[in-house]
Design a protein around this motif. Structure first.
Motif, short mmCIF file in Angstrom:
data_model
loop_
_atom_site.label_atom_id
_atom_site.label_comp_id
_atom_site.label_asym_id
_atom_site.label_seq_id
_atom_site.Cartn_x
_atom_site.Cartn_y
_atom_site.Cartn_z
N ILE A 1 0.87 -1.18 0.00
CA ILE A 1 0.00 0.00 0.00
C ILE A 1 0.91 1.23 0.00
O ILE A 1 1.71 1.41 0.90
N PRO A 2 0.77 2.07 -1.04
CA PRO A 2 1.70 3.20 -1.11
C PRO A 2 1.40 4.21 -0.03
O PRO A 2 0.25 4.35 0.41
N ALA A 3 2.42 4.91 0.40
CA ALA A 3 2.29 5.97 1.40
C ALA A 3 1.43 5.55 2.58
O ALA A 3 0.48 6.24 2.97
N LEU A 4 1.74 4.39 3.11
CA LEU A 4 1.09 3.97 4.34
C LEU A 4 2.11 4.16 5.46
O LEU A 4 3.23 3.69 5.37
N GLU A 5 1.68 4.87 6.49
CA GLU A 5 2.60 5.13 7.60
C GLU A 5 3.15 3.83 8.16
O GLU A 5 2.42 2.86 8.33
N SER A 6 4.44 3.86 8.47
CA SER A 6 5.06 2.59 8.87
C SER A 6 4.47 2.05 10.16
O SER A 6 4.38 0.85 10.35
N ARG A 7 4.01 2.94 11.05
CA ARG A 7 3.47 2.40 12.30
C ARG A 7 2.13 1.69 12.06
O ARG A 7 1.80 0.71 12.73
N LEU A 8 1.39 2.16 11.06
CA LEU A 8 0.14 1.48 10.72
C LEU A 8 0.46 0.15 10.02
O LEU A 8 -0.17 -0.87 10.29
N LEU A 9 1.45 0.21 9.16
CA LEU A 9 1.89 -1.01 8.49
C LEU A 9 2.26 -2.08 9.53
O LEU A 9 1.85 -3.23 9.43
N SER A 10 3.01 -1.66 10.53
CA SER A 10 3.44 -2.66 11.51
C SER A 10 2.25 -3.19 12.30
O SER A 10 2.21 -4.36 12.66
N ARG A 11 1.24 -2.37 12.53
CA ARG A 11 0.03 -2.86 13.21
C ARG A 11 -0.65 -3.94 12.36
O ARG A 11 -1.08 -4.96 12.88
N PHE A 12 -0.76 -3.68 11.08
CA PHE A 12 -1.41 -4.65 10.20
C PHE A 12 -0.68 -5.98 10.22
O PHE A 12 -1.27 -7.03 10.00
N GLU A 13 0.61 -5.91 10.46
CA GLU A 13 1.39 -7.15 10.41
C GLU A 13 1.42 -7.88 11.75
O GLU A 13 2.01 -8.93 11.87
N TRP A 14 0.77 -7.32 12.74
CA TRP A 14 0.73 -7.98 14.05
C TRP A 14 -0.03 -9.29 14.01
O TRP A 14 0.30 -10.25 14.67
N GLY A 15 -1.11 -9.27 13.28
CA GLY A 15 -2.03 -10.40 13.38
C GLY A 15 -1.82 -11.37 12.24
O GLY A 15 -0.72 -11.80 11.97
N MET A 16 -2.90 -11.67 11.58
CA MET A 16 -2.84 -12.66 10.51
C MET A 16 -3.09 -11.96 9.18
O MET A 16 -3.98 -11.13 9.06
N ILE A 17 -2.26 -12.29 8.21
CA ILE A 17 -2.47 -11.74 6.87
C ILE A 17 -2.87 -12.89 5.96
O ILE A 17 -2.13 -13.86 5.82
N ALA A 18 -4.06 -12.81 5.40
CA ALA A 18 -4.55 -13.91 4.57
C ALA A 18 -4.88 -13.40 3.18
O ALA A 18 -5.52 -12.36 3.03
N ASP A 19 -4.44 -14.10 2.17
CA ASP A 19 -4.72 -13.63 0.81
C ASP A 19 -5.80 -14.47 0.15
O ASP A 19 -5.99 -15.63 0.47
N ILE A 20 -6.53 -13.83 -0.76
CA ILE A 20 -7.42 -14.57 -1.66
C ILE A 20 -6.76 -14.46 -3.03
O ILE A 20 -6.59 -13.36 -3.55
N SER A 21 -6.35 -15.58 -3.58
CA SER A 21 -5.64 -15.48 -4.85
C SER A 21 -6.62 -15.57 -6.01
O SER A 21 -7.82 -15.79 -5.82
N ASN A 22 -6.10 -15.42 -7.20
CA ASN A 22 -6.97 -15.46 -8.36
C ASN A 22 -7.77 -16.76 -8.38
O ASN A 22 -7.25 -17.81 -8.05
N ILE A 23 -9.00 -16.63 -8.78
CA ILE A 23 -9.92 -17.74 -8.58
C ILE A 23 -9.62 -18.89 -9.56
O ILE A 23 -9.59 -18.70 -10.77
N ASP A 24 -9.35 -20.04 -8.99
CA ASP A 24 -8.92 -21.18 -9.80
C ASP A 24 -10.11 -21.86 -10.48
O ASP A 24 -11.26 -21.65 -10.10
N PHE A 25 -9.80 -22.65 -11.46
CA PHE A 25 -10.81 -23.27 -12.30
C PHE A 25 -11.83 -24.10 -11.51
O PHE A 25 -13.04 -23.95 -11.67
N GLU A 26 -11.33 -24.94 -10.61
CA GLU A 26 -12.25 -25.80 -9.84
C GLU A 26 -13.23 -24.96 -9.02
O GLU A 26 -14.41 -25.27 -8.93
N THR A 27 -12.71 -23.91 -8.41
CA THR A 27 -13.59 -23.06 -7.61
C THR A 27 -14.62 -22.36 -8.49
O THR A 27 -15.78 -22.21 -8.12
N ARG A 28 -14.18 -21.97 -9.69
CA ARG A 28 -15.14 -21.33 -10.60
C ARG A 28 -16.28 -22.29 -10.94
O ARG A 28 -17.45 -21.92 -10.95
N ILE A 29 -15.92 -23.53 -11.19
CA ILE A 29 -16.95 -24.54 -11.48
C ILE A 29 -17.89 -24.69 -10.29
O ILE A 29 -19.12 -24.69 -10.44
#
Ligand code: ADP
Ligand code: MG
Length: 456
Positions: A263-291
């Protein structure tokens, strides 16, 4: 090899097989506690990680350990034993009491009234969220948070591209908690609304009201936090809101279209807060899930389509779930209007009229190389070549990083794409750029501009 070296070697191998977000989420703060009599005990930060590692990664870890130690390991166990000082808040250590008291009187009727505009949308639930490879991590984390708000991961940071279900999951958390604890104060807000509210509050000198609204909720669900980029005053206010809530073990869940570091121009102290917990990604939707999504939604909408046609739709509409829904709505409208059964020919025509489905294919390594070459005005063949000139090395590293981030390619695959390099080169490049993104504004800017170009 001591325990630390052994575990680092295992992690090194594991890192090659899964996405970066997955890797960080599950293996941050893990270590070997004990290694005796062919049995290895791995320390993990919490029960959720333990369950997930046992279910998803145990076999893999075993195979790797077996290889590295030449069959010296017979058994692996996971034990919840957070590393000292590894995380500022290990909720399980800290919290003994449930955070939300269902019977607690509402201390701020005014603030509660103000919550009205933030009502959740009932249509987003866990029950109707379809889980596949691309979103199982985010789904599991969201469920864990809804199960025990404030206990498991705080904050939970969910990121992924547009139309992939971030808002759905965020609201599902809210709905699930509300169904269990009727009068908990749940606030769903987009970062844009937070910003305009804040600006208005300053303008009308009602800042204390603003604070009493946002800082007294039990659950804060903030959507699309990337829009806080560059808004310093609002970021500062959010930072204090965050701290106040977090200190009181109130759950925060945040979504974004990219990981915190990007995230551009995000204050580093806020960045570090976001990284305290869990970071989970949703990746591009795969074929099986689309079906799976198409099948379920066809049933819901009472559209009958044969498997062949469903497959055709899943192949054609591949960007995100929102587009899949759009396509189905068109199909449904066609059926209702013409009262005809649907054929593949008809579907083809319908899909051809949906302009939001880009004619071009999605992102490929070649497109990334071209974008990088254009951006830095160098030749693709130089990018792929062997020269160690500085003006080439850096773009090359960015290219590898973007392949990793955007295509989720493995390190060996990336190495191969960029002039047949070794996987360790790719790994090193990605680490380097990830570090730069943290410390170096220029890299952040480049990265965002290139990404904008890629997705324009
Ligand atoms: P985002 O916030 O990531 O842009 P949304 O949560 O708004 O995406 O999702 C777009 C649409 O797709 C919504 O109608 C949502 O209900 C639906 N959707 C997304 N992911 C899924 C899923 N896994 N299962 C069912 N519906 C989904
Ligand atoms: Mg959204």
């Amino acid at each position: 090899m001591d325990n630390n070296q052994l575990w680092q070697a295992v992690l090194g191998e594991l890192e090659l097989t899964i996405s970066k977000a997955n890797f960080t989420t599950w293996f941050k703060g893990t270590y070997i506690i004990e290694n005796t009599n062919k049995k290895i005990v791995v320390g993990v930060p919490n029960t959720f990680t333990k369950a997930w590692l046992e279910k998803k990664f145990k076999k893999n870890i075993f195979v790797i350990l077996d290889k590295i130690t030449s069959n010296e390991v017979r058994e692996i166990d996971f034990l919840v034993a957070p590393k000292k000082g590894s995380q500022p808040q290990t909720t399980e250590e800290k919290i003994k009491e449930p955070i939300i008291q269902p019977t607690a009187p509402t201390p701020l009727p005014e603030a509660m009234k103000a919550l009205k505009p933030f009502t959740l949308n009932d249509k987003y639930t866990f029950e109707n969220f379809i889980v596949g490879k691309c979103n199982e991590l985010a789904n599991a984390a969201a469920k864990a948070v809804a199960e025990k708000p404030g206990h498991t991961y705080n904050p939970l940071f969910i990121y992924g591209g547009v139309g992939l279900g971030k808002t759905h999951l965020l609201q599902a958390i809210g709905n699930a908690i509300r169904n269990k604890i009727k009068d908990s104060k749940i606030l769903y807000v987009s970062s844009e609304k937070f910003t305009t509210d804040f600006v208005k509050a300053i303008g009308s000198k009602r800042i204390s009201q603003f604070k009493s609204l946002y800082r007294t909720v039990d659950i804060l669900l903030m959507d699309d936090v990337q829009f806080l980029a560059g808004k310093e005053g609002t970021q500062e206010e959010f930072f204090h809101t965050f701290n106040e809530l977090h200190q009181n073990n109130k759950q925060l869940v945040v979504t974004s279209d990219r990981p915190p570091k990007a995230i551009p121009a995000l204050e580093s102290r806020l960045l570090s807060r976001f990284e305290w917990g869990m970071i989970a990604d949703i990746s591009n939707i795969d074929f099986e899930t689309r079906i799976a999504i198409l099948q379920t939604k066809c049933e819901e909408k009472e559209i009958s389509m044969d498997p062949d046609t469903i497959e055709y739709v899943a192949r054609t509409v591949h960007n995100n779930v929102r587009e899949l829904e759009g396509a189905l709505n068109r199909i449904k409208a066609h059926i209702d209007l013409h009262k005809t059964a649907i054929t593949k020919e008809i579907i083809k025509n319908i899909l051809a009229t949906i302009t939001s489905i880009p004619r071009t294919d999605s992102l490929t390594p070649d497109k990334i190389l071209k974008a990088i070459a254009d951006f830095y005005t160098i030749e693709i063949k130089d990018l792929m070549g062997k020269s160690r000139e500085k003006r080439l090395v850096y773009p090359r590293q960015i290219a590898m990083f973007i392949m990793r981030e955007e295509l989720r390619s493995s390190f060996p695959a990336i190495g191969k794409e960029i002039g047949g390099r070794d996987h360790t080169t790719a790994m090193h490049a990605c680490q380097k750029i990830a570090q730069n993104l943290e410390n170096d504004e220029k890299t952040r800017q480049d990265f965002n501009l290139i990404k904008q170009k890629l997705y324009a």
